[in-house]
Design a protein around this motif. Structure first.
Motif, mmCIF file in Angstrom:
data_model
loop_
_atom_site.group_PDB
_atom_site.id
_atom_site.type_symbol
_atom_site.label_atom_id
_atom_site.label_comp_id
_atom_site.label_asym_id
_atom_site.label_seq_id
_atom_site.Cartn_x
_atom_site.Cartn_y
_atom_site.Cartn_z
ATOM 1 N N MET A 1 1.169 -1.287 -0.163
ATOM 2 C CA MET A 1 -0.011 -0.329 -0.297
ATOM 3 C C MET A 1 1.258 1.139 -0.171
ATOM 4 S SD MET A 1 -2.811 0.986 2.513
ATOM 5 C CE MET A 1 -3.749 2.720 2.259
ATOM 6 N N SER A 2 0.306 2.645 -1.210
ATOM 7 C CA SER A 2 1.251 3.622 -0.964
ATOM 8 C C SER A 2 1.127 4.415 0.475
ATOM 9 C CB SER A 2 0.785 4.358 -2.732
ATOM 10 O OG SER A 2 1.362 5.160 -2.438
ATOM 11 N N GLU A 3 1.887 5.730 0.316
ATOM 12 C CA GLU A 3 0.963 6.681 1.185
ATOM 13 C C GLU A 3 -0.092 7.972 0.178
ATOM 14 O OE1 GLU A 3 4.344 7.935 3.877
ATOM 15 O OE2 GLU A 3 5.696 5.542 3.009
ATOM 16 N N SER A 4 -0.507 8.546 1.683
ATOM 17 C CA SER A 4 -0.668 9.635 1.202
ATOM 18 C C SER A 4 -0.022 10.171 1.314
ATOM 19 C CB SER A 4 -1.999 9.864 2.721
ATOM 20 O OG SER A 4 -3.536 9.245 2.276
ATOM 21 N N LEU A 5 -0.662 12.375 0.857
ATOM 22 C CA LEU A 5 0.624 12.952 0.493
ATOM 23 C C LEU A 5 0.209 14.525 0.339
ATOM 24 C CD1 LEU A 5 2.071 11.656 -2.647
ATOM 25 C CD2 LEU A 5 3.041 11.117 -0.642
ATOM 26 N N ASN B 1 8.733 12.195 1.915
ATOM 27 C CA ASN B 1 8.636 10.688 1.452
ATOM 28 C C ASN B 1 8.296 11.219 -0.458
ATOM 29 O OD1 ASN B 1 6.058 11.782 1.185
ATOM 30 N ND2 ASN B 1 4.728 9.508 1.660
ATOM 31 N N LEU C 1 8.876 7.693 -3.066
ATOM 32 C CA LEU C 1 7.279 6.951 -3.802
ATOM 33 C C LEU C 1 7.772 7.064 -5.249
ATOM 34 C CD1 LEU C 1 4.483 8.475 -1.788
ATOM 35 C CD2 LEU C 1 5.631 5.900 -2.042
ATOM 36 N N THR D 1 3.936 4.957 -9.709
ATOM 37 C CA THR D 1 5.293 4.273 -8.052
ATOM 38 C C THR D 1 6.142 3.929 -8.506
ATOM 39 O OG1 THR D 1 4.006 2.894 -7.392
ATOM 40 C CG2 THR D 1 2.960 5.217 -6.802
ATOM 41 N N ASN E 1 -0.931 3.906 -8.926
ATOM 42 C CA ASN E 1 -1.423 3.430 -7.645
ATOM 43 C C ASN E 1 -2.786 5.389 -7.452
ATOM 44 O OD1 ASN E 1 -0.709 2.767 -4.624
ATOM 45 N ND2 ASN E 1 -1.804 4.615 -4.419
ATOM 46 N N TYR F 1 -4.544 7.513 -6.466
ATOM 47 C CA TYR F 1 -5.661 8.371 -5.462
ATOM 48 C C TYR F 1 -6.552 9.599 -5.359
ATOM 49 C CZ TYR F 1 -0.109 7.988 -4.143
ATOM 50 O OH TYR F 1 1.214 7.211 -3.559
ATOM 51 N N ASP G 1 -4.300 7.792 -0.606
ATOM 52 C CA ASP G 1 -4.371 6.668 -1.760
ATOM 53 C C ASP G 1 -5.434 6.340 -0.985
ATOM 54 O OD1 ASP G 1 -3.720 4.752 -2.190
ATOM 55 O OD2 ASP G 1 -1.962 4.597 -1.014
#
Length: 546
Positions: free
Chosen positions: A1-5, A21, A25, A76, A81, A83, A102
């Motif tokens: 799982m990716s991360e929110s930005l 980060n 990514l 990524t 991914n 968003y 995400d």
């Protein structure tokens, strides 16, 4: 799982600030360029999604507290991914916050079901639903970004596909369709996308000039020719250039199909583009089709009569019934406009039978009122004579008015014989059994064959003077016309020359033994009232024109 930005954008300085980060990514260098340029130049996001991000920043700068949830796919380091992107600017501030949440797992679950409904299972191209959805996405992104890339929607199908299906069988035709899809997908590439909307009907959506689209279609034909097949795949392309706003994908497709239908089956024309001329033609067809039933019911189709004269005496010896459409608003509509449309939609048979009945009515009235009676011809095409109860339909109408069949001549166009001479011969025999005289219309118009005269017992030949045009001195034309008239004499078949407009033509025809003339030289088609006045008495001869 990716991360929110969480990305900051200073609209005054036009600078972005990225979280730590961010670099970990993505395979992109986040420098001083605008975010959308970085994502686009490094293929981190599609061009359409980059336009959406730029638009969101612009809107947030113009409107306080603006937020819009946009679904964006970013590539990524570990893969695509999804968003959910919103852009917010507090009142009194130039600082815009871009929040990338995400939603990849949710989107993937949804996309699985969407893929099933928007993809063609056999070819893995888009389905019709998927095509329309993708087009709407692309056109919306363009509108929001205020950029204009001109796309074309191109439609094609396979000529004689049903015959190919019978020849190849189910598995063979499926392999062919998959190969066609692969060829289309390879040529369209990442710049556009393709769909199979059903059966052998394919569509692709592609940016480019008219010349580029035409070149692409020709390359597809070349690719099809390289298939390992024992036959040639023929197809025609119809294209609609999407240069108008607020045109739905369905209308785009309809217009491409209209363009393709105009050249369908042609071996010389690969592609046809929808234009204003085709648009007007389509509108005209829709208008005519929409009011044809009412026009017939209200008597807007009226019979006109073109007299036939003996050029040696000036006597009227016959006539042909023609149809005219007198519309209450549009006025006189040319047969050249509505006849092809009626032949296409099948209404021509109903109209032809109506004009036949009007001819029977006119003859009955002429008998009752003591007018000079002459034989009158009515036209029927292949669409009519291949109707199973054709003879019965004629007889019902003729007997309704108690008119002797010897007073009516049946004209069958020469083109009706092509591909069905045996059936036509049977129809002609049945017409003879009912007492009708049968004429071959348009002899010499392009389909003529001596076999027709050998196999089918026509009574009269109607010679199309387009065959001769205005040239009465051409040795080839003279020789051919003499041969036709002499052959008719040997077969004991009278000849009527149709479309005679010049005295020189009529004189030449008389010199070779053809004296019966129909055309503007003697008379244009007349209204029923004027024709009635012409044949009111037996003294209806005209001065011989020499």
């Amino acid at each position: 799982m990716s991360e929110s930005l969480l990305i900051k954008y200073d609209a005054m300085e036009q600078k972005f600030s990225y979280p730590k980060n961010m670099q970990n990514l993505f395979n992109a260098k986040f420098d001083d360029r605008p975010l959308w340029e970085i994502l686009r130049d490094n293929d981190t996001a599609s061009v359409e999604d980059c336009k959406l991000i730029e638009w969101a920043c612009s809107r947030a700068h113009e409107s306080k507290d603006f937020a819009n949830n946009l679904q964006i796919c970013l590539t990524t380091k570990i893969g695509p991914n999804w968003y959910l992107v919103s852009a917010v600017r507090p009142e009194g501030s130039y600082l815009i916050t871009l929040n990338f949440i995400d939603i990849n797992e949710d989107v993937n679950r949804l996309n699985h079901f969407v893929h099933l409904s928007e993809s063609d299972v056999l070819t893995n191209l888009y389905s019709k639903k998927g095509l329309f959805s993708k087009i709407e996405h692309v056109m919306t992104a363009q509108m929001l970004a205020k950029e204009k890339t001109v796309y074309s929607l191109v439609y094609f199908d396979i000529t004689r596909f049903r015959s190919l299906s019978d020849f190849l069988g189910r598995s063979g035709i499926e392999i062919l369709l998959v190969n066609i899809a692969s060829a289309v997908k390879a040529l369209v590439g990442d710049k556009g996308f393709a769909a199979r909307i059903e059966s052998d009907r394919f569509v692709f959506f592609y940016p480019g000039t008219k010349e580029e689209i035409q070149a692409l279609a020709e390359k597809l034909v070349e690719a099809f020719d390289k298939f390992d097949l024992s036959f040639h795949i023929n197809c025609n392309f119809g294209a609609y250039i999407c240069d108008e706003e607020n045109v739905s994908p369905q209308i785009m497709l309809d217009r491409a199909i209209v363009a393709q239908n105009a050249i369908k089956g042609s071996y010389s024309n690969t592609i046809n583009f929808y234009d204003e001329k085709l648009r007007q033609k389509m509108i005209t067809e829709q208008e005519i089709t929409g009011c044809m039933d009412e026009a017939l019911e209200k008597g807007q189709f009226v019979p006109f009569f073109q007299p036939q004269y003996d050029h040696s005496t000036g006597n009227i010896v016959g006539a042909e019934t023609l149809v005219r459409w007198i519309h209450p608003v549009k006025g006189l509509i040319s047969p050249g406009v509505f006849i092809p449309i009626f032949e296409s939609n099948g209404f021509i048979t109903e109209l032809d039978l109506y004009i036949f009945e009007q001819t029977c009515r006119f003859i009955r009235e002429s008998i009752d009122q003591g007018r000079h009676i002459i034989p009158i011809s009515t036209n029927f095409s292949r669409y009519d004579i291949f109707m199973p109860d054709f003879i019965q339909q004629l007889e019902t109408r003729r007997q309704k008015y108690n008119v002797d069949s010897s007073m009516i001549r049946i004209e069958i166009t020469e083109s009706a014989v092509v591909g069905g001479s045996t059936y036509t011969a049977e129809i002609v025999k049945k017409l003879h059994d009912c007492g009708y005289t049968v004429e071959m219309d348009d002899f010499g118009s392009g389909y003529s064959s001596l076999n027709v005269l050998k196999d089918i017992e026509f009574d009269i030949i109607k010679l199309d003077m387009k065959f001769m045009s205005t040239d009465t001195k051409s040795e080839r034309s003279v020789t051919i016309l003499k041969s036709i008239v002499n052959m008719a004499k040997w077969l004991n078949m009278p000849v009527i020359a149709e479309g005679v407009e010049m005295v020189e033509q009529a004189n030449f025809l008389e010199s070779i033994g053809c004296t019966t003339i129909q055309g503007y030289l003697y008379s244009k088609p007349l209204s029923e009232q004027n024709f009635t006045a012409l044949i009111q008495t037996k003294d209806s001869a005209r001065k011989v024109l020499k």
